[in-house]
Design a protein around this motif. Structure first.
Motif, mmCIF file in Angstrom:
data_model
loop_
_atom_site.group_PDB
_atom_site.id
_atom_site.type_symbol
_atom_site.label_atom_id
_atom_site.label_comp_id
_atom_site.label_asym_id
_atom_site.label_seq_id
_atom_site.Cartn_x
_atom_site.Cartn_y
_atom_site.Cartn_z
ATOM 1 N N PRO A 1 -43.968 48.373 26.287
ATOM 2 C CA PRO A 1 -44.909 49.404 26.746
ATOM 3 C C PRO A 1 -44.665 49.764 28.209
ATOM 4 C CG PRO A 1 -46.057 47.612 25.613
ATOM 5 C CD PRO A 1 -44.660 47.151 25.849
ATOM 6 N N SER A 2 -45.128 50.938 28.589
ATOM 7 C CA SER A 2 -44.935 51.403 29.964
ATOM 8 C C SER A 2 -46.102 51.041 30.863
ATOM 9 C CB SER A 2 -44.761 52.923 29.981
ATOM 10 O OG SER A 2 -45.915 53.556 29.438
ATOM 11 N N THR A 3 -47.191 50.537 30.293
ATOM 12 C CA THR A 3 -48.413 50.308 31.060
ATOM 13 C C THR A 3 -48.609 48.822 31.320
ATOM 14 O OG1 THR A 3 -49.441 52.262 30.101
ATOM 15 C CG2 THR A 3 -50.909 50.637 31.059
ATOM 16 N N HIS A 4 -48.715 48.461 32.597
ATOM 17 C CA HIS A 4 -48.923 47.078 33.019
ATOM 18 C C HIS A 4 -50.269 46.987 33.728
ATOM 19 C CE1 HIS A 4 -44.517 46.185 32.590
ATOM 20 N NE2 HIS A 4 -44.486 47.496 32.734
ATOM 21 N N TYR B 1 -48.106 41.903 30.924
ATOM 22 C CA TYR B 1 -49.008 42.827 30.238
ATOM 23 C C TYR B 1 -50.327 42.125 29.920
ATOM 24 C CZ TYR B 1 -44.706 45.473 29.443
ATOM 25 O OH TYR B 1 -43.529 46.156 29.624
ATOM 26 N N TRP B 2 -51.414 42.814 30.204
ATOM 27 C CA TRP B 2 -52.723 42.393 29.714
ATOM 28 C C TRP B 2 -52.996 43.172 28.436
ATOM 29 C CZ3 TRP B 2 -51.613 42.518 34.827
ATOM 30 C CH2 TRP B 2 -52.078 41.490 35.652
ATOM 31 N N HIS B 3 -53.288 42.473 27.354
ATOM 32 C CA HIS B 3 -53.550 43.157 26.096
ATOM 33 C C HIS B 3 -54.749 44.083 26.206
ATOM 34 C CE1 HIS B 3 -54.806 43.776 21.908
ATOM 35 N NE2 HIS B 3 -53.521 43.677 21.652
ATOM 36 N N PHE B 4 -55.742 43.672 26.974
ATOM 37 C CA PHE B 4 -56.979 44.438 27.109
ATOM 38 C C PHE B 4 -56.730 45.836 27.653
ATOM 39 C CE2 PHE B 4 -61.132 45.446 29.045
ATOM 40 C CZ PHE B 4 -61.995 45.081 28.009
ATOM 41 N N ASN B 5 -55.650 46.004 28.424
ATOM 42 C CA ASN B 5 -55.354 47.305 29.028
ATOM 43 C C ASN B 5 -54.451 48.180 28.160
ATOM 44 O OD1 ASN B 5 -55.186 45.166 31.667
ATOM 45 N ND2 ASN B 5 -56.703 46.794 31.730
ATOM 46 N N LEU C 1 -49.348 38.248 29.009
ATOM 47 C CA LEU C 1 -48.037 37.844 28.498
ATOM 48 C C LEU C 1 -46.933 38.474 29.337
ATOM 49 C CD1 LEU C 1 -46.500 36.319 26.254
ATOM 50 C CD2 LEU C 1 -46.551 38.431 24.922
ATOM 51 N N ARG C 2 -46.047 37.613 29.816
ATOM 52 C CA ARG C 2 -44.921 38.076 30.622
ATOM 53 C C ARG C 2 -43.838 38.665 29.711
ATOM 54 N NH1 ARG C 2 -40.539 35.797 33.957
ATOM 55 N NH2 ARG C 2 -40.712 36.702 36.041
ATOM 56 N N TYR C 3 -42.983 39.489 30.289
ATOM 57 C CA TYR C 3 -41.954 40.156 29.486
ATOM 58 C C TYR C 3 -40.996 39.163 28.848
ATOM 59 C CZ TYR C 3 -38.145 39.412 32.826
ATOM 60 O OH TYR C 3 -37.179 38.849 33.626
#
Length: 918
Positions: free
Chosen positions: A310-313, A334-338, A389-391
């Motif tokens: 995804p492009s959003t962090h 990445y935060w799943h919530f976002n 979760l980290r990439y």
């Protein structure tokens, strides 16, 4: 407890493509009282070019400031484009982990005449995926190719006899390899992640389709291409920005700028033809503004979500950054919530394919997440999906071996991932995704079964876990109880279909033993509790509202849910709040409108439509463009227009009566539901069926006789006045739900279209588009060498902004300084005591240099270098602080001025510098 019965198709989301419509702008005028609709021959007939162009971002003047930059992208490569130095474009890939470093900035000074022309016009033309600017007889068209990782700038009207330059630049702290070979100049850099050992990188390679092209390395951070425009005054710059992991730079650069036949326009036009349309009109312009934001959100999805990740962090869409390498939050994680609101937005808008990066990210790391779970969760079975979760597949979450914290014990992300896979399958029919995801789905269910503890009360409890980031180390969080109620039956059916009856039986047994939701008193009303205990709050989320969305276990008939909404502790104070969707599901149309307009005022501070995380921010101080509130708004709009999460299709259940709309929403089964609403009342309801089933549709005109006809005019249902209609549908067939008293035949067809936006839109103090503003001053006396951020001179006059990172302005100043060149300050540097040559400038003639200083530093932190200046007895008034004015006569040549402060850790407002002729 008034819980709405669960059904597998569950959930809410909408997609779209059909519906009756308002008479389109530019269409022939209709006789007074004549009914019109865009529904014709089984579909909502639209002119995507006209409709999308209503939402173009108009530039009434150039975007001189980086925070005004316009976004371009192809899902992997992004560009932020603004007018600094003539033309600037920062180029960012979505995969240069761990820091997502920019590939560089393209600067084309030869476009100054265009940008400074009195007849300048510009627009982000979203239908074409291009930024188009014109002025002074020149034009500039820029875009990131949809079919190649290349940024393209096409210019016409340049002086064919005048040599031009274009630079690719990086900045202090970067260590690229700079190369100039033949007609290609490039910067290349790789990034080694010490934690995982992974290697990423990018090469930015620049060439020109022009005459007499040559290249050079200016310095370790800058390469330049020099050329003359073609004989007709045109030239074309191409910057290829592929992934790069080392090797011969010249070869990689040469390959990066090879151009194939472009499919750019075809790709964008096909995208808009598929996306669900929505046109909103209102007397006060707020409806059009909200429509604009939704269109921008769909554009952003197409321009940013085509990568393996995804492009959003943390809600930041880094690939459109104009802030060098600076950004909020962890760019490698990445935060799943976002991400959740993006998934629902895409499904409802009929563009579910742009959820692929989200699913790939988690599925590609399934084995790594399983290992993490067993290494960090005592007693683990299966897989826990970390909230953070980290990439590289490592996380911060799913950890009961260390003290509770922000994301340490959030367990609801995994069930939400399961639900999103199920949604994606139900909306798109993507069986391959469901099959690939099933092992992870099974492991997530196994983890939650193992995590449940039998209680003396006969219930299975989830103990010592988080309720989102709000409560730490609590029991039975509302989101988790809701999640298990929803996904356990889904996974049980999937397990049965695969012959795993043992797992199916365990899940069905467990769901019957989950405890009821706890209630508490709040504001004098009985409401749902956050969890089973009363732990203190650490963040401003509303865990109890999760049962409504995303989990869909209550509806508008629940007094308990209505009270819970009214008494929620944190009403939409962050850009992640799904309050508009909750209001839509509760049938609160006025709340939907109020919250959307409030969110615009609170969060949408950038003229490109991007937002910030919380209230009270100003654009000049922010360095990140946030994208999640666009998903929040779009999901809320789609839910307000069409809902189906409880197995009953409802049309306009919460649509604001002040906004007329024509649009479509996609629902489970791949069906598109289209309607037109005027004064709060739908005209027709169109159904484009995506699969075979019987749809349950609530009568949009309660108590009135309705019927359902197919595309050949045959009656399928009715006439009846039932509250809920059962409509059998076949795939690829279309149907209309109509009032017997106002049938489809009484409507005149008018295609849904529109006129291109012609001005900046405003709502309150917010705007979409760039207004005309004072350009950076051009001076034949002074040029600032360093620092780069202070290199744009400002014309000194009342109203001029005095800092590059604050919005304070001049209120008054001595006559001798009015209209002269001002070097702005940077309040980020207000406590700097080094370097000694903080500002360096070149003077082409003897000059008088003035500095305006904060009086609070006198006899305290004023630096020693200020003693070389003479106090004038005059002051400069600003909206921040009245400043004391000093001056010094200086000769031609280079001049260095020192830092703001002379004492470490001290300093207030940074000084301003004015340069005049003696």
């Amino acid at each position: 407890m008034p819980v709405r019965r669960w059904s597998l198709p569950l959930l809410v989301t909408l997609l779209a493509t059909s519906a009756g419509s308002l008479a389109a702008a530019g269409a022939p005028a209709q006789p007074a009282g004549q009914l019109t609709t865009a529904w014709h021959d089984g579909a909502l007939r639209t002119d995507p070019a006209g409709l999308v162009s209503r939402s173009d971002l108009v530039q009434e003047g150039p975007a001189w400031r980086a925070y005004q930059a316009m976004p371009l992208g192809n899902g992997v490569l992004g560009a932020a484009v603004w007018a600094e130095k003539g033309f600037s474009a920062q180029l960012n890939r979505v995969d240069t982990f761990p820091g997502l470093k920019s590939a560089g900035r393209l600067v084309v000074p030869g476009l100054q005449p265009l940008m400074r022309a009195s007849d300048y016009t510009g627009r982000l033309a979203m239908y074409d995926g291009q930024l188009v600017q014109r002025g002074g007889g020149m034009s500039a068209r820029s875009y990131v190719r949809a079919d190649a990782d290349q940024f393209v700038l096409e210019v016409t009207g340049a002086d064919p006899g005048k040599s031009q330059t274009a630079d690719l630049k990086l900045w202090e702290g970067r260590t690229p390899t700079a190369n100039a070979t033949g007609a290609v100049a490039s910067l290349a850099e790789t990034f080694r992640d010490t934690a995982s050992g992974s290697l990423t990188g990018a090469v930015a390679a620049l060439t020109a389709r022009a005459r007499d092209v040559s290249t050079s390395v200016v310095d370790p951070l800058t390469v330049r291409i020099t050329f003359r425009p073609n004989a007709d005054g045109s030239f074309r710059l191409v910057v290829g920005v592929p992934s790069y992991k080392g090797g011969d730079v010249a070869t990689a650069a040469r390959r990066a700028v090879v151009e194939s036949k472009s499919q750019h326009l075809d790709w964008w036009h096909a995208f808009w033809a598929k996306a669900a349309p929505m046109r909103i009109t209102s007397a006060d312009g707020t409806g059009e503004y909200v429509e604009n934001l939704r269109t921008l959100q769909l554009y952003t999805m197409a321009a940013s979500m085509r990568s393996p990740v995804p492009s959003t962090h943390g809600a930041v869409v880094r690939m459109f950054s104009s802030a060098k390498d600076q950004a909020d939050w962890a760019q490698d994680s990445y935060w799943h919530f976002n991400l959740r609101m993006i998934i629902s937005t895409n499904l409802g808008a009929g563009i579910g394919e742009f959820n692929a990066p989200y699913f790939r990210f988690y599925l590609d790391r399934a084995d790594l997440m399983k290992k993490w779970t067993h290494d960090h969760w005592i007693g683990a079975v299966g897989t826990c999906v970390p909230e953070f979760l980290r990439y590289d597949g490592t996380g911060d979450g799913c950890d009961n071996m260390s003290e509770p914290g922000w994301v340490k014990r959030i367990l609801s992300s995994g069930p939400e991932l399961v639900n999103n896979v199920w949604w994606q399958y139900r909306y798109t029919g993507d069986r391959a995704l469901l099959d690939r995801a099933y092992p992870l789905i099974r492991d997530i269910a196994e983890f939650h079964l193992a995590a449940l503890t039998p209680g003396e009360d006969g219930y299975l409890h989830l103990e010592h876990v988080n309720a989102l980031e709000v409560q730490w180390d609590t029991d039975d969080p509302a989101p988790d109880l809701a999640a298990m109620r929803v996904i356990f039956p889904i996974v049980a059916d999937l397990a049965s279909s695969r012959g795993d009856e043992a797992l199916a039986a365990r899940l069905r047994t467990a769901v019957g033993k989950l405890p009821p939701f706890r209630t508490v008193q709040r504001g004098g009303e009985e409401v749902l509790a956050w969890s089973g205990t009363d732990e203190e709050a650490h963040n401003t989320q509303n865990p109890e509202m999760e049962v409504l969305w995303p989990w869909g276990l209550f509806d508008e008939t629940s007094e308990l849910m209505q009270a819970t909404y009214r008494q929620r502790v944190y009403p939409q104070d962050k850009d992640w709040g799904m309050d508009t969707t909750w209001a839509a599901r509760l049938g609160l149309a006025d709340e939907v409108k109020r919250l959307m307009l409030k969110g615009i005022q609170d969060f949408q501070i950038f003229p490109n439509g991007f937002t910030v995380h919380r209230t009270g921010r100003e654009p000049v101080r922010q360095q990140s463009f946030y994208n999640e509130w666009g998903g929040v708004l779009t999901t809320g709009l789609q839910e307000a227009l069409v809902q189906s999460y409880d197995g009953v299709v409802q049309v306009a259940p919460a649509w604001p009566s002040e906004w007329d709309v024509a649009g479509s929403v996609e629902i489970e089964g791949g069906h598109r539901i289209s309607t037109e609403v005027r004064d709060g009342v739908p005209s027709l309801v169109g159904i484009q069926a995506g699969s075979r089933e019987s749809l349950r549709v609530r009568n949009p005109w309660s108590g009135q006789q309705v019927r359902v006809i197919d595309s050949r005019g045959r009656t399928v249902v009715g006439p009846v006045a039932d509250d809920v209609l059962t409509v059998p549908v076949l795939p690829n067939e279309s149907y209309v739900v109509e009032r017997v008293a106002v049938p489809l035949s009484s409507f005149t067809h008018v295609r849904l279209t529109g006129q291109p936006a012609s001005a900046v839109k405003t709502v309150g103090t917010r705007m979409l588009g760039v207004p005309a503003s004072e350009p950076p001053m051009l001076s034949d006396l002074v040029t600032v060498r360093t620092p780069d951020k202070l290199s744009n001179l400002v014309k000194a006059q009342p109203g001029a902004e005095i800092y590059v990172d604050r919005s304070y302005k001049i209120t008054d100043l001595p006559t001798a300084l009015t209209g002269q060149a001002m070097i702005p300050g940077s309040n980020e540097d207000s406590k700097l005591t080094a370097p000694a040559d903080y500002i360096t400038m070149d003077l082409t003639a003897p000059a008088t240099v003035y500095v305006a200083y904060d009086p609070r530093g006198e006899n305290d932190w004023w630096p020693a270098w200020l003693s070389t200046f003479t106090r004038t007895g005059e002051t400069v008034g600003t909206t921040d602080q009245r400043l004391i004015l000093f001056k010094r006569e200086v000769p031609v040549g280079q001049l260095a001025l020192g830092p703001n402060s002379g004492i470490a850790g001290k300093g207030n407002s940074s000084y301003l510098t004015f340069v005049t002729k003696p």
